[in-house]
Write an enzyme that holds these catalytic residues in place. Sequence first.
Site, PDB file in Angstrom:
ATOM      1  N   CYS A  89     110.074   0.601  68.203  1.00 11.86           N
ATOM      2  CA  CYS A  89     111.376   1.277  68.138  1.00 11.86           C
ATOM      3  C   CYS A  89     111.089   2.741  67.845  1.00 11.86           C
ATOM      4  CB  CYS A  89     112.258   0.657  67.061  1.00 11.86           C
ATOM      5  SG  CYS A  89     113.821   1.529  66.805  1.00 11.86           S
ATOM      6  N   ASN A 135     115.945  -4.356  77.538  1.00 13.96           N
ATOM      7  CA  ASN A 135     116.972  -3.409  77.172  1.00 13.96           C
ATOM      8  C   ASN A 135     117.528  -2.808  78.455  1.00 13.96           C
ATOM      9  OD1 ASN A 135     116.466  -3.083  74.052  1.00 13.96           O
ATOM     10  ND2 ASN A 135     114.459  -3.019  75.021  1.00 13.96           N
ATOM     11  N   GLU A 167     120.983  -2.668  73.736  1.00 11.30           N
ATOM     12  CA  GLU A 167     119.694  -3.060  73.194  1.00 11.30           C
ATOM     13  C   GLU A 167     119.552  -4.570  73.013  1.00 11.30           C
ATOM     14  OE1 GLU A 167     117.466  -0.981  70.314  1.00 11.30           O
ATOM     15  OE2 GLU A 167     118.845   0.733  70.298  1.00 11.30           O
ATOM     16  N   CYS A 202     118.756   5.303  71.355  1.00  7.93           N
ATOM     17  CA  CYS A 202     117.607   4.412  71.567  1.00  7.93           C
ATOM     18  C   CYS A 202     116.432   5.272  72.002  1.00  7.93           C
ATOM     19  CB  CYS A 202     117.921   3.353  72.614  1.00  7.93           C
ATOM     20  SG  CYS A 202     116.522   2.258  72.986  1.00  7.93           S
ATOM     21  N   GLY A 203     115.424   5.386  71.124  1.00  2.00           N
ATOM     22  CA  GLY A 203     114.281   6.243  71.417  1.00  2.00           C
ATOM     23  C   GLY A 203     113.418   5.731  72.545  1.00  2.00           C
ATOM     24  N   THR A 204     113.120   4.427  72.541  1.00  8.52           N
ATOM     25  CA  THR A 204     112.331   3.878  73.645  1.00  8.52           C
ATOM     26  C   THR A 204     113.097   4.011  74.958  1.00  8.52           C
ATOM     27  OG1 THR A 204     113.183   1.653  73.196  1.00  8.52           O
ATOM     28  CG2 THR A 204     111.054   2.248  72.192  1.00  8.52           C
ATOM     29  N   ASN A 229     120.973   6.095  65.332  1.00  8.90           N
ATOM     30  CA  ASN A 229     120.319   4.791  65.384  1.00  8.90           C
ATOM     31  C   ASN A 229     119.921   4.464  63.945  1.00  8.90           C
ATOM     32  OD1 ASN A 229     117.515   3.549  67.441  1.00  8.90           O
ATOM     33  ND2 ASN A 229     119.312   2.492  66.681  1.00  8.90           N
TER      34      ASN A 229
END
Length: 302
Positions: free
Chosen positions: A101, A211, A229, A239-241, A18
Amino acid sequence: MSVLEEQIPVAKYHGTGNDFIVVDADESVPDRPAFAKTHCSRESGVDGASVDVDGADTVDADDSGRRGADGVLFLALEGRYSPPRVVMTLVQPDGSVAAMCGNGARCAAAWAAERTGSDELMIDTPAGTRRATVDGGRVTIEMGVPSFHPRDVPLAGDEELIEADVEGLTVTAVNTGVPHAVAFVDDVDDVDLDAVAPAVRHADAFPQGANVTVASQSDDGTFRQRTFERGVEGETRSCGTGAVAVVAAAKRLGRVGGDDSVVVSPPGGDLEITVPDVGPATLAGPAAYEFETELDVTVRSR
């Protein structure tokens, strides 16, 4: 009025693929959305392959050779505090600002740690202040408490969205700093994400968009993840979230239990997630410096 091109120094970082352009907020960028749209473009944006570092050409550290980025991190370092604080603003490739993010915040912590020598940082985001710790190339960040409440996601209705049909996909809606529609599937590789995600991302159920994350659970309890996203308007390598949303939704649905960490693997690498019964979730994984360069900024003067 004349239009001039100036250049500012930037850095490139990525967390499990990312990737982000990092700009010190002391640098003047009058039109941040335009800057992000220009330099994040995968067709014509920033190109690490042509950057000379210590006399040797380099390519992106995630070995993808991609141009552009998943966003621009404008970072204001407040080093006089203990631990040091970083005010983070993420401008996405479409020019919008994301409230949070996870991988971006981990990259912000790595950037700040390099400048301060501190292994503990506070990252101020529109979604709240998040504590980060840096251990070599590994960064762990608090992610807040995931919420399924309709007001927090937010949702158009006044009921939680748990395993509900939205545009043909069975999703659970959760906010992990930004809204996610999470769908558990047999195999993430069997999903044509570019085909199914846009309708969910723009569904009436999500007045601010969402997302779209799909996940499949392995026999060992780990998860594979793919995320489309909002703001990027496409799939990202990580994607961390979204990874936190996978574990939060899995816990809500009884797929996992307890406070133990869970490994979630987007295409870019492994992330380690905790979603405790009490307290904030955490996101841990590698964050890597790629290169430094200079990029054009459009300045209008009279």
